[in-house]
Design an enzyme around this catalytic site. Structure first.
Site, short mmCIF file in Angstrom:
data_model
loop_
_atom_site.label_atom_id
_atom_site.label_comp_id
_atom_site.label_asym_id
_atom_site.label_seq_id
_atom_site.Cartn_x
_atom_site.Cartn_y
_atom_site.Cartn_z
N ASP A 9 0.88 -1.16 0.00
CA ASP A 9 0.00 0.00 0.00
C ASP A 9 0.92 1.22 0.00
O ASP A 9 2.10 1.11 0.36
CB ASP A 9 -0.88 -0.02 1.26
CG ASP A 9 -1.72 1.23 1.39
OD1 ASP A 9 -2.38 1.60 0.42
OD2 ASP A 9 -1.70 1.82 2.48
N ASP A 11 -0.14 5.00 0.98
CA ASP A 11 -0.36 6.00 2.02
C ASP A 11 -0.50 5.38 3.41
O ASP A 11 -1.19 4.38 3.60
CB ASP A 11 -1.61 6.82 1.69
CG ASP A 11 -1.38 7.69 0.47
OD1 ASP A 11 -0.27 8.23 0.34
OD2 ASP A 11 -2.30 7.83 -0.35
N ASP A 181 -1.43 -0.61 5.83
CA ASP A 181 -1.87 -0.14 7.14
C ASP A 181 -3.35 -0.37 7.42
O ASP A 181 -3.79 -0.24 8.57
CB ASP A 181 -1.59 1.36 7.27
CG ASP A 181 -2.53 2.19 6.40
OD1 ASP A 181 -3.34 2.96 6.95
OD2 ASP A 181 -2.43 2.08 5.17
#
Length: 230
Positions: A9, A11, A181
């Site tokens: 991922d 961000d 995240d």
């Protein structure tokens, strides 16, 4: 090494999106002549934005509608009047220019790229992520960058993971690790696709979801230990 391919991922995993968001939102508010109070206005926007991206993950809203709708909701909450589409254009322009890596991300990706194939899967907007990620200093280390708006499918849909592997011509799921995240997007998506997952939990949040990642780490050193383990 156990993993040949690492899917990241972007961000809040490699890029400090909160910092980018803060800068872009402030600049857009000032551009529209709104007397800006970060502690008040930013909190309201983040509440709205978090909720609407959750709706997107659940298939309740399209990205095209999301772009404008979040600022229509913002105007309503603030009791102000502005052109939501124009505000969206301003915000995304500023966001595209705000690319901030987490400390240690460059060194980590550099070392990892010597032994693994790296790719990014992001549930982002094409105009924003193409510039923020594609023109960042770490972009050359990635074989591919998959942006959900561009491919018309998003995490946690397993199709975006299938597309990511097809793009790099890799089919062996047992040698692939997804790192991100978000439990509901990155981790659930990896589980849906049948690959190992690593929850990048730098804030050390409690896992209150019924979602079980293969691994959980709080920093790049812990992640590196997992990936480089024989």
């Amino acid at each position: 090494m156990k993993y040949d391919v690492i899917l990241f991922d972007a961000d809040e995993t490699l890029f400090d999106f909160k910092k980018s968001e803060r800068e872009a939102f402030k600049n857009a508010m000032l551009e529209f002549g709104i007397d800006y109070d970060e502690s008040y206005h930013l909190q309201i926007y983040q509440e709205i934005n978090t909720a609407i991206w959750k709706e997107f993950e659940e298939g309740l809203i399209t990205q095209a509608k999301l772009k404008i709708e979040r600022f229509e909701r913002l105007a309503t909450r603030l009791g102000v009047t502005f052109d939501a589409q124009a505000f969206s254009t301003s915000y995304m322009k500023h966001l595209a220019d705000a690319s901030f890596l987490y400390e240690g991300a460059l060194e980590f990706i550099d070392s990892l790229s010597k032994v693994c194939t790296l790719s990014i899967i992001t549930n982002g907007l094409t105009d924003v992520q193409t510039k923020r990620i594609g023109q960042s200093i770490i972009a050359p280390y990635f074989k591919d960058i998959v942006i959900s708006e561009a491919v018309k499918v998003s995490k946690p849909n397993p199709k975006i993971f299938e597309l990511a592997l097809n793009n790099i011509n890799h089919q062996d799921k047992t040698t692939v690790l997804m790192v991100g995240d978000s439990l509901t997007s990155d981790i659930q998506g990896g589980i849906n696709f049948g690959i190992d997952t690593c929850w990048y939990n730098s804030d050390r949040l409690a896992n209150t979801k019924n979602i079980s990642p293969t691994y959980e780490v709080a920093d790049f050193e812990q992640l590196k230990a997992i990936i480089f383990a024989e």
